[in-house]
Write an enzyme that holds these catalytic residues in place. Structure first.
Site, PDB file in Angstrom:
ATOM      1  N   ASP A  56      47.379 -30.501   0.272  1.00 54.16           N
ATOM      2  CA  ASP A  56      47.734 -31.431  -0.805  1.00 54.16           C
ATOM      3  C   ASP A  56      47.296 -32.868  -0.485  1.00 54.16           C
ATOM      4  O   ASP A  56      47.651 -33.808  -1.211  1.00 54.16           O
ATOM      5  CB  ASP A  56      49.228 -31.356  -1.139  1.00 54.16           C
ATOM      6  CG  ASP A  56      50.128 -31.731   0.022  1.00 54.16           C
ATOM      7  OD1 ASP A  56      49.818 -31.348   1.169  1.00 54.16           O
ATOM      8  OD2 ASP A  56      51.145 -32.406  -0.214  1.00 54.16           O
ATOM      9  N   HIS A 112      54.285 -34.888  11.934  1.00 50.42           N
ATOM     10  CA  HIS A 112      54.138 -34.057  10.732  1.00 50.42           C
ATOM     11  C   HIS A 112      52.995 -33.074  10.953  1.00 50.42           C
ATOM     12  O   HIS A 112      53.146 -31.867  10.758  1.00 50.42           O
ATOM     13  CB  HIS A 112      53.896 -34.964   9.537  1.00 50.42           C
ATOM     14  CG  HIS A 112      53.735 -34.243   8.229  1.00 50.42           C
ATOM     15  ND1 HIS A 112      54.769 -33.621   7.587  1.00 50.42           N
ATOM     16  CD2 HIS A 112      52.640 -34.049   7.450  1.00 50.42           C
ATOM     17  CE1 HIS A 112      54.320 -33.067   6.463  1.00 50.42           C
ATOM     18  NE2 HIS A 112      53.035 -33.313   6.355  1.00 50.42           N
TER      19      HIS A 112
HETATM   20 ZN    ZN Z   1      51.835 -33.930   1.528  1.00 44.96          ZN
HETATM   21 FE    FE Z   2      51.725 -33.024   4.590  1.00 51.35          FE
END
Ligand code: ZN
Ligand code: FE
Length: 248
Positions: A56, A112
């Site tokens: 994304d 992340h």
């Molecule tokens: Zn994202």
């Molecule tokens: Fe991400």
């Protein structure tokens, strides 16, 4: 330099960073809204910067490169082999990325993803899914210590640094922030004044209201203690991240 937020998918933001009639696009999850934004702003695409490898944030790159051959495509070194994109350059902490007269500094933010980066250019920080307005991304590839370290690196940026993050999650982030710190007036004020799009925020606002930057604050330490956390910042960060993962 001008920044244009381009809503993509359900709640993603890509960004055009415009300089002298040309634009960098940060985190194009899909090509069509980017092409529309380029046309609406009458600029040509000159480069793509990806904050991390997730689809994304990279899903539109192949189509954009096909339509604009020869442009630079930049991503953090550790993330480059995790997605099938022909990147032209991989970057590490402290690297400089030039675009026309602009000079972006790369800040490596593992947590992340292991290769997540922030691009800092002219006081604007493109933080991807590391720092969100009012929150932070989930810790998928690193550990709590890495993610907390990444966020502390960003928290050291000047007060007036503009934060352009990867998703419009600000309302739910601030509702969670208010649950962590019910007596923090700055959170209540920010939530009451919230408009969409909520980007950019400022680093001063984030330091005052974002619980994930506040793991050394007594109120956050005691909220985490109620969830069984030790008082050190990494444990507090880990406890509130876990709390947020299950917060409705
Ligand atoms: Zn994202
Ligand atoms: Fe991400």
């Amino acid at each position: 330099m001008q920044v244009v937020a381009v809503p993509c998918l359900k709640d993603n933001y890509a960004y055009l960073v415009i300089d002298a009639g040309r634009a960098v696009v940060v985190d194009p999850s899909e090509a069509a809204p980017i092409e529309a934004a380029l046309a609406a702003n009458n600029v040509t695409l000159g480069a793509i910067w990806a904050t991390h490898h997730h689809w994304d944030h990279t899903g539109g790159i192949a189509d954009l490169v096909a339509a604009h051959p020869g442009i630079d495509v930049v991503i953090g070194a550790t993330d480059a082999d995790k997605v099938k994109v022909a990147f032209t350059r991989t970057v590490n902490d402290g690297d400089e990325v030039a675009f026309g007269s602009l000079r972006a500094k790369v800040i490596h933010n593992p947590g992340h993803t292991l290769g997540a980066v922030t691009f800092l250019v002219e006081g604007c920080a493109f933080t991807g899914d590391t720092l969100f307005c009012g929150g932070c991304g989930r810790v998928f590839e690193g550990d709590a210590g890495m993610m907390h370290g990444a966020l502390m690196k960003l928290a050291a940026l000047p007060d007036d640094t503009k934060i352009y993050c990867g998703h419009e999650y600000t309302a739910s982030n601030l509702k969670f922030a208010a649950a962590v710190e019910p007596d923090n007036a700055a959170i209540a004020t920010r939530l009451a004044a919230l408009v969409t799009p909520s980007v950019p925020s400022t680093m001063a606002e984030e330091r005052a209201t974002n619980p994930f930057l506040r793991a050394a604050d007594p109120a956050v330490i005691s909220a985490a203690a109620a969830k069984g956390s030790q008082p050190d910042p990494v444990s507090v960060f880990a406890a509130i991240r876990e709390w947020k993962n299950n917060f409705k």
